[in-house]
Design an enzyme around this catalytic site. Structure first.
Site, mmCIF file in Angstrom:
data_model
loop_
_atom_site.group_PDB
_atom_site.id
_atom_site.type_symbol
_atom_site.label_atom_id
_atom_site.label_comp_id
_atom_site.label_asym_id
_atom_site.label_seq_id
_atom_site.Cartn_x
_atom_site.Cartn_y
_atom_site.Cartn_z
ATOM 1 N N SER A 27 -4.360 2.071 4.837
ATOM 2 C CA SER A 27 -4.427 0.837 5.606
ATOM 3 C C SER A 27 -3.078 0.630 6.270
ATOM 4 O O SER A 27 -2.067 1.212 5.852
ATOM 5 C CB SER A 27 -4.737 -0.354 4.685
ATOM 6 N N TYR A 48 -4.139 -4.697 -3.277
ATOM 7 C CA TYR A 48 -4.625 -3.878 -2.161
ATOM 8 C C TYR A 48 -3.481 -3.063 -1.560
ATOM 9 O O TYR A 48 -3.605 -1.850 -1.351
ATOM 10 C CB TYR A 48 -5.247 -4.793 -1.109
ATOM 11 N N LYS A 66 -3.037 1.041 -1.432
ATOM 12 C CA LYS A 66 -3.003 1.760 -0.164
ATOM 13 C C LYS A 66 -1.683 2.513 0.035
ATOM 14 O O LYS A 66 -1.662 3.588 0.627
ATOM 15 C CB LYS A 66 -3.269 0.792 0.990
#
Length: 277
Positions: A144, A159, A163
């Site tokens: 991401s 998150y 990533k």
């Protein structure tokens, strides 16, 4: 790696979003595609649609990417039916509640890391030895823009951690493949906003990891000035990156501003560190 008929692709997170779009784009190129997803009904609909529109050979199996044993069963299924794996695409991902790091609960960390990082690890454990033995292929995973630089106002530490880890894992894998002269390409996709259902990922959170909602510390809004891309646009860029053997793909130019700013901060701190030596 040029993409075309007689090749076999395995795609996780294939029932919707980027995974479905990549599966469709690969099928349109004539590849045989195994679509994997935790949502059986949506997966079956997506696979049937891709078969009807492309005429390609498309199979679909339910898979929870956190289940390493199930990955091994899927690998055996692929090898029994098609005898090879040329392209492994780890696309399945989730995002948890938007709260400051100090409010993230153990269940949030475990769920997001198990899917986003553990899912990639399980896919590699199952399929990479076979690909290395064959001496060919390509591995792709989705990180991401949050894996290149913190997003505006934060609020997504599990998150972001997952990533960043995916990017480091795939970079290390590429170094190892090159050092051992193994002809397997590696691509990490770092998209910004994409029109997918990832912000509805709670629908698939396992009940043992469920937690009641609670008020969060006030955070500023995410930066919504970058338009969301369509999954189909991202898929087209993904196929280009694979064929051009690019390690890093950021599908749209806007989010690269965050990454460039972080790189400048890192370079400045490296220069300062050198001066202290």
């Amino acid at each position: 790696m040029l993409l075309g008929p007689n090749q076999v692709a395995v795609v996780t997170g294939a029932a919707s979003g980027i995974g479905r779009a990549v599966s469709s784009a690969l099928a349109a190129r004539g590849l045989m595609v195994l679509m994997l997803d935790v949502e059986q009904d949506s997966l079956d609909v997506a696979a049937a649609d891709i078969r009807s529109t492309t005429g390609a050979v498309v199979d679909a199996l339910q898979l929870d990417v956190t289940d390493g044993t199930r990955f091994e069963e899927v690998r055996d299924h692929v090898l029994d039916h098609w005898g090879r794996v040329d392209l492994l695409c780890s696309i399945a991902g989730v995002i948890g509640p938007r709260m400051p790091t100090w409010e993230q609960r153990p269940q949030d960390w475990r769920w997001v890391l198990d899917v986003n990082l553990g899912g990639v690890i399980n896919a590699l454990n199952a399929f990479l030895p076979t690909m290395v033995s064959a001496g060919r292929g390509h591995v792709l995973a989705v990180s991401s823009i949050a894996g290149l630089a913190p997003v505006t106002n934060g609020g997504n530490a599990p998150y972001a951690a997952s990533k960043y880890a995916v990017l480091g894992l795939l970079e290390t894998l590429q170094v190892e493949l090159v050092a051992n002269a193994i002809d397997i390409g590696v691509t990490v996709v770092c998209p910004g906003p994409v029109d997918t259902r990832i912000r509805d990922a709670e629908r698939n959170r396992p009940s043992p990891l469920a937690v009641p909602d609670r008020p969060s510390a006030v955070l500023g809004a995410f930066d919504n000035t970058t338009p969301s891309l369509s999954p189909e646009h991202v898929a087209a860029r993904v196929l280009d990156a694979i064929e051009q053997d690019r390690l890093l793909l950021v599908p749209s130019p806007g989010p690269t501003d965050h990454a460039r700013a972080r790189i400048e901060r890192v370079l400045a701190d490296l220069a300062w560190s050198d001066q202290q030596s």
